[in-house]
Design a protein around this motif. Structure first.
Motif, PDB file in Angstrom:
ATOM      1  N   LEU A   1       3.280  -7.758 -10.067  1.00  0.00           N
ATOM      2  CA  LEU A   1       2.876  -8.139  -8.710  1.00  0.00           C
ATOM      3  C   LEU A   1       1.371  -8.366  -8.637  1.00  0.00           C
ATOM      4  N   LEU A   2       0.611  -7.487  -9.267  1.00  0.00           N
ATOM      5  CA  LEU A   2      -0.849  -7.617  -9.226  1.00  0.00           C
ATOM      6  C   LEU A   2      -1.334  -8.831 -10.016  1.00  0.00           C
ATOM      7  N   ALA A   3      -0.512  -9.293 -10.954  1.00  0.00           N
ATOM      8  CA  ALA A   3      -0.903 -10.457 -11.749  1.00  0.00           C
ATOM      9  C   ALA A   3      -0.839 -11.746 -10.937  1.00  0.00           C
ATOM     10  N   ASP A   4      -0.152 -11.719  -9.795  1.00  0.00           N
ATOM     11  CA  ASP A   4      -0.034 -12.898  -8.933  1.00  0.00           C
ATOM     12  C   ASP A   4      -1.155 -12.845  -7.898  1.00  0.00           C
ATOM     13  N   ASP A   5      -2.069 -13.807  -7.952  1.00  0.00           N
ATOM     14  CA  ASP A   5      -3.219 -13.809  -7.043  1.00  0.00           C
ATOM     15  C   ASP A   5      -2.812 -13.996  -5.585  1.00  0.00           C
ATOM     16  N   GLY A   6      -1.604 -14.467  -5.353  1.00  0.00           N
ATOM     17  CA  GLY A   6      -1.167 -14.689  -3.984  1.00  0.00           C
ATOM     18  C   GLY A   6      -0.402 -13.537  -3.377  1.00  0.00           C
ATOM     19  N   VAL A   7      -0.398 -12.395  -4.051  1.00  0.00           N
ATOM     20  CA  VAL A   7       0.346 -11.223  -3.575  1.00  0.00           C
ATOM     21  C   VAL A   7      -0.595 -10.202  -2.983  1.00  0.00           C
ATOM     22  N   ARG A   8      -0.198  -9.657  -1.855  1.00  0.00           N
ATOM     23  CA  ARG A   8      -0.845  -8.464  -1.302  1.00  0.00           C
ATOM     24  C   ARG A   8       0.193  -7.346  -1.355  1.00  0.00           C
ATOM     25  N   LEU A   9      -0.101  -6.288  -2.079  1.00  0.00           N
ATOM     26  CA  LEU A   9       0.854  -5.214  -2.327  1.00  0.00           C
ATOM     27  C   LEU A   9       0.641  -4.046  -1.377  1.00  0.00           C
ATOM     28  N   LEU A  10       1.732  -3.587  -0.777  1.00  0.00           N
ATOM     29  CA  LEU A  10       1.746  -2.336  -0.027  1.00  0.00           C
ATOM     30  C   LEU A  10       2.573  -1.347  -0.838  1.00  0.00           C
ATOM     31  N   TYR A  11       1.957  -0.301  -1.333  1.00  0.00           N
ATOM     32  CA  TYR A  11       2.660   0.697  -2.146  1.00  0.00           C
ATOM     33  C   TYR A  11       2.856   1.955  -1.311  1.00  0.00           C
ATOM     34  N   LYS A  12       4.132   2.273  -1.030  1.00  0.00           N
ATOM     35  CA  LYS A  12       4.445   3.451  -0.223  1.00  0.00           C
ATOM     36  C   LYS A  12       5.521   4.271  -0.938  1.00  0.00           C
TER      37      LYS A  12
ATOM     38  N   GLY B   1       5.473  12.101 -11.056  1.00  0.00           N
ATOM     39  CA  GLY B   1       4.154  12.314 -10.466  1.00  0.00           C
ATOM     40  C   GLY B   1       3.055  11.644 -11.266  1.00  0.00           C
ATOM     41  N   ALA B   2       3.144  11.727 -12.607  1.00  0.00           N
ATOM     42  CA  ALA B   2       2.126  11.104 -13.455  1.00  0.00           C
ATOM     43  C   ALA B   2       2.179   9.580 -13.332  1.00  0.00           C
ATOM     44  N   ALA B   3       3.399   9.010 -13.315  1.00  0.00           N
ATOM     45  CA  ALA B   3       3.532   7.555 -13.172  1.00  0.00           C
ATOM     46  C   ALA B   3       3.017   7.097 -11.814  1.00  0.00           C
ATOM     47  N   ASN B   4       3.268   7.881 -10.808  1.00  0.00           N
ATOM     48  CA  ASN B   4       2.778   7.563  -9.458  1.00  0.00           C
ATOM     49  C   ASN B   4       1.257   7.491  -9.443  1.00  0.00           C
ATOM     50  N   GLU B   5       0.605   8.409 -10.109  1.00  0.00           N
ATOM     51  CA  GLU B   5      -0.855   8.399 -10.169  1.00  0.00           C
ATOM     52  C   GLU B   5      -1.371   7.189 -10.951  1.00  0.00           C
ATOM     53  N   ARG B   6      -0.682   6.827 -12.018  1.00  0.00           N
ATOM     54  CA  ARG B   6      -1.116   5.665 -12.797  1.00  0.00           C
ATOM     55  C   ARG B   6      -0.960   4.378 -11.983  1.00  0.00           C
TER      56      ARG B   6
ATOM     57  N   ILE C   1      -3.627  -0.081  -8.822  1.00  0.00           N
ATOM     58  CA  ILE C   1      -3.881  -0.788  -7.560  1.00  0.00           C
ATOM     59  C   ILE C   1      -5.356  -0.714  -7.193  1.00  0.00           C
ATOM     60  N   ARG C   2      -5.972   0.437  -7.380  1.00  0.00           N
ATOM     61  CA  ARG C   2      -7.403   0.565  -7.070  1.00  0.00           C
ATOM     62  C   ARG C   2      -8.232  -0.351  -7.972  1.00  0.00           C
ATOM     63  N   GLU C   3      -7.862  -0.422  -9.242  1.00  0.00           N
ATOM     64  CA  GLU C   3      -8.589  -1.289 -10.165  1.00  0.00           C
ATOM     65  C   GLU C   3      -8.429  -2.755  -9.761  1.00  0.00           C
ATOM     66  N   ALA C   4      -7.211  -3.133  -9.340  1.00  0.00           N
ATOM     67  CA  ALA C   4      -6.982  -4.515  -8.912  1.00  0.00           C
ATOM     68  C   ALA C   4      -7.822  -4.851  -7.684  1.00  0.00           C
TER      69      ALA C   4
ATOM     70  N   GLN D   1      -2.787  -2.095  -0.511  1.00  0.00           N
ATOM     71  CA  GLN D   1      -2.843  -0.823   0.194  1.00  0.00           C
ATOM     72  C   GLN D   1      -1.955   0.215  -0.479  1.00  0.00           C
ATOM     73  N   ILE D   2      -2.481   1.432  -0.585  1.00  0.00           N
ATOM     74  CA  ILE D   2      -1.701   2.596  -1.027  1.00  0.00           C
ATOM     75  C   ILE D   2      -1.475   3.458   0.213  1.00  0.00           C
ATOM     76  N   ILE D   3      -0.240   3.608   0.610  1.00  0.00           N
ATOM     77  CA  ILE D   3       0.073   4.288   1.869  1.00  0.00           C
ATOM     78  C   ILE D   3       0.864   5.555   1.553  1.00  0.00           C
ATOM     79  N   THR D   4       0.217   6.691   1.648  1.00  0.00           N
ATOM     80  CA  THR D   4       0.877   7.969   1.362  1.00  0.00           C
ATOM     81  C   THR D   4       0.887   8.902   2.562  1.00  0.00           C
ATOM     82  N   SER D   5       0.210   8.529   3.619  1.00  0.00           N
ATOM     83  CA  SER D   5       0.196   9.370   4.826  1.00  0.00           C
ATOM     84  C   SER D   5       1.388   9.027   5.714  1.00  0.00           C
ATOM     85  N   ALA D   6       1.603   9.856   6.725  1.00  0.00           N
ATOM     86  CA  ALA D   6       2.736   9.636   7.623  1.00  0.00           C
ATOM     87  C   ALA D   6       2.570   8.350   8.426  1.00  0.00           C
ATOM     88  N   ARG D   7       1.337   7.981   8.707  1.00  0.00           N
ATOM     89  CA  ARG D   7       1.060   6.728   9.403  1.00  0.00           C
ATOM     90  C   ARG D   7       0.327   5.781   8.450  1.00  0.00           C
TER      91      ARG D   7
END
Length: 704
Positions: A419-430, A443-448, A453-456, A533-539
């Protein structure tokens, strides 16, 4: 670095433990030599470090307490070394001259233990047999809590009140004058005794709440006045509150008088803002007050160990509504046959129960749709902007270790990478909030994935929103927080929160819904359209993410069923090891979606079909599957849900009439009010004996 936090914490704890040991060694060495400067520094550093650790490293202190080296033991050792030093330092005086110091210190410790005993009595007196919210319980003589230092923090209290005594003894060691020690101990005694006396005022009638029997009597009167008809029953762990929160809006919109019944005290503050009255029954005996109330039925969003206890109440009908439907086996839990009815969204769940053969009869299944899906906006065509927004919302690993439960471990990084390889994608990870709670690999894969996403994002750039957008989000956040949360002072206990969370504040839920919509608009406007976006909060909630996304990638879970209400394209990751044909056959919710292998090779073609609807060959299948999973759109789901509530309440009324007729004819074997468990146990604090056939033991695990 996913493990930087824990490693750093362990390093700090180890260093703190070393400093404590060095401080005691310096105090001991300074006392034995004697070397006054070393003795003073070791004693002072030990006390100051102990005070700091109370605030900064409670985890380390908990470990020390498990090793029986708690704050009392540490302070006793510190004071013992102080007296050893005073006896060996020339000019301080003999043992007989220091006797007042020893006697005074013993009295100080005795007063500390007395204060602790009073604190225990106060806490017990302020622990009621029930906890309420959105109910005016002022008649129970509720009061604010005593200072936390006195009532709930014995280690902080001992250290704080011992400071004058320690300072006086150190001054005696430095000046060779016993009067300094006497003065310091006297000041500490005054503080401890006055604090104990002040704390004891909460045991006087003016500050003491009603006793357990009076509380139960008040509850019976409130139930008779409120006359509840339908309740939602919930029990679970600290992370399971979302299972109940998803039903709050539906419950508040039902006809009749709704009620929420909880079993764990901590859960009271886990339930989101609502106007519906809430009662927590920590003990079975008190919960049986509901038997003589007007309550006709209960809704159950989850199975839990304590569910079997409320099923004993014969006057109440029970419906299992689950907290989401999927093709997982947990959606057909055999325990469902314990309920009077099982309410499902649509025909697919009915078929699922028939195939599972877990004992749930077809006549007991009622199709009600999913009322809470109303906020999800329908499909409006291909993405019109520069970016295609993709929501990747994997579920968690589950309790059974099945590799097909979550895609995070085997496929998550590949999906995100493509997904990150496509310049036309905006990713929401929840990710699911319980990701990594069972399997550390998840848990480890989730952190990676988060790191990817942060690096992208660091490699992207573009126009950013006006600075006013951030200010608007802050304003909307403060407004929503003010509506959804009650600000409690640090010392507030359960009783004080009951006092503050009394009668509801008017049409509170409508105000929250309006504020939430404004917050969501401000939230999305505060980020640039190109930023992942990385969305881990309730909102924002999952439905708000649905409305932003053009495509969903998920696992076999209720997220897919809910997403289908929008009829937008979706894909499901197959990490089960099954072939695609077997995977589709085994999980019907996948039938209208794209199946991704662990390598995620199909992501580019998937994105192409989203951007060009003429290539989307599954649109009609999604519309058909939507009705199969969620039922028809007309009448609306809430109407069908209300009808089901009315029908089950009518069955409860019919049963009461039949039971009343049997009791009137004195047919043996029927339980009357004089034999119900509460009357035998009310006010005693004891659990009643379990009726025959209903063992009071562990029930089923919470369903996923």
């Amino acid at each position: 670095m996913p493990y930087a936090g824990p490693v750093s914490r362990r390093a700090v704890q180890l260093m703190s433990l070393c400093v404590i040991s060095v401080a005691y060694a310096a105090q001991l060495l300074g006392a034995l030599l004697p070397h006054v400067p070393l003795f003073l520094v070791g004693s002072a550093v030990g006390l100051v470090l102990d005070i700091l650790l109370q605030q900064r490293q409670p985890g380390l202190l908990a470990l020390l307490a498990k090793a029986r080296f708690d704050v009392t033991a540490r302070q006793l050792l510190r004071d013992m070394l102080l007296f050893v030093g005073l006896l060996r330092i020339d000019g301080v005086g003999s043992l007989s001259e220091q006797a007042p110091l020893l006697v005074g210190l013993c009295i100080l410790y005795a007063s500390h233990f007395t204060c602790q005993a009073v604190a225990v009595l106060v806490r017990r007196a302020r622990t009621l047999p029930i906890v309420t919210r959105n109910i005016d319980a002022s008649a129970l003589n509720l009061t604010t809590a005593p200072p936390r230092l006195l009532a709930r923090r014995p280690s902080h209290r001992l250290l704080a009140f011992s400071m004058p005594a320690t300072a006086g003894l150190l001054a005696t060691a430095a000046d060779r004058n016993v009067l300094w020690g006497v003065l310091g101990i006297c000041v500490a005694l005054v503080l401890m005794l006055s604090g104990t006396a002040y704390l004891a005022t909460w045991l006087l009638p003016g500050k003491r709440a009603k006793n357990d029997q009076q509380v139960v009597q008040w509850l019976d009167r409130w139930l008779a006045d409120y006359r509840p008809t339908v309740a939602m029953y919930f029990s679970g762990g600290t992370t399971s509150a979302y299972q109940a929160n998803m039903w709050l809006s539906t419950l508040s919109r039902l006809d009749g008088r709704p009620l929420i019944v909880l079993r764990e005290r901590f859960m009271m503050q886990k339930i989101d803002a609502t106007d519906v009255p809430i009662i927590c029954f920590p003990k079975v005996a008190t919960m049986f007050s509901l038997e003589d109330s007007t309550l006709k039925m209960m809704l159950h969003p989850a199975n839990a160990a304590k569910t079997s206890q409320v099923l004993r109440i014969p006057t109440i009908k029970h419906a299992f509504i689950n907290h989401g439907e999927s093709d997982k086996l947990s959606s057909c839990n055999p325990y469902a046959k314990a309920y009077d009815e099982v309410w499902v969204a649509g025909p697919a769940a009915r078929e699922r129960y028939a195939l599972a053969e877990v004992g749930v009869e077809d006549k007991d299944i009622v199709e009600v749709g999913r009322p809470q899906l109303a906020p999800i906006r329908p499909y409006s065509g291909a993405p019109t902007g520069r970016y295609t927004t993709v929501l990747y919302a994997p579920t968690w690993e589950g309790w059974d270790g099945n590799p097909g439960n979550t895609s995070v471990v085997l496929a998550g990084e590949n999906i995100v990478r493509r997904l990150l390889a496509d310049d036309g994608v905006r990713l929401l990870y929840k990710p699911h909030p319980m990701t990594g709670s069972v399997d550390p690999r998840a848990g480890a894969a989730n952190e990676r994935i988060k790191a990817m996403i942060r690096e992208a994002n660091s490699r992207r750039s573009g126009e950013r929103p006006d600075p006013q957008a951030a200010a608007e989000l802050a304003r909307r956040t403060a407004e929503l927080d003010g509506l959804t949360s009650t600000s409690f002072r640090a010392a507030a206990d359960e009783m004080e929160r009951m006092l503050l969370q009394g009668a509801p504040r008017g049409d509170h839920e409508a105000a929250i819904a309006q504020a939430t919509a404004a917050w969501e608009k401000a939230y999305w406007a505060s980020f640039p359209e190109w930023e992942h976006q990385i969305i881990t909060s309730a909102r924002p909630a999952i439905f708000a993410c649905f409305n932003q996304a053009d495509l969903l990638i998920s696992d076999v879970s209720s997220v897919v069923s809910d997403w289908l209400s929008s009829e937008k394209p979706y894909a499901v990751a197959n990490t089960s090891g099954l072939s695609e044909d077997a995977f589709r056959a085994g999980f019907p919710t996948v039938s209208a979606g794209v199946v991704l292998t662990p390598s995620a090779d199909g992501v580019p073609d998937l994105l192409d079909s989203v951007r060009h609807p003429e290539k989307d060959l599954l649109a009609s299948a999604r519309a058909q599957l939507k009705e199969h999973l969620l039922g028809p759109s007309d009448p609306p789901s809430l109407v069908r849900f209300n009808r089901a509530v009315t029908a089950l309440c009518a069955k409860a009324d019919e049963r009461r009439i039949r039971m009343g007729a049997r009791l009137a004819h004195k047919i043996p074997g029927q339980r009357d009010d004089t034999s119900r468990p509460q009357n035998a146990a009310a006010g005693t604090g004891q659990e009643p004996a379990a009726p025959m056939g209903t063992p009071d033991g562990p029930g089923p695990v919470v369903s996923a």
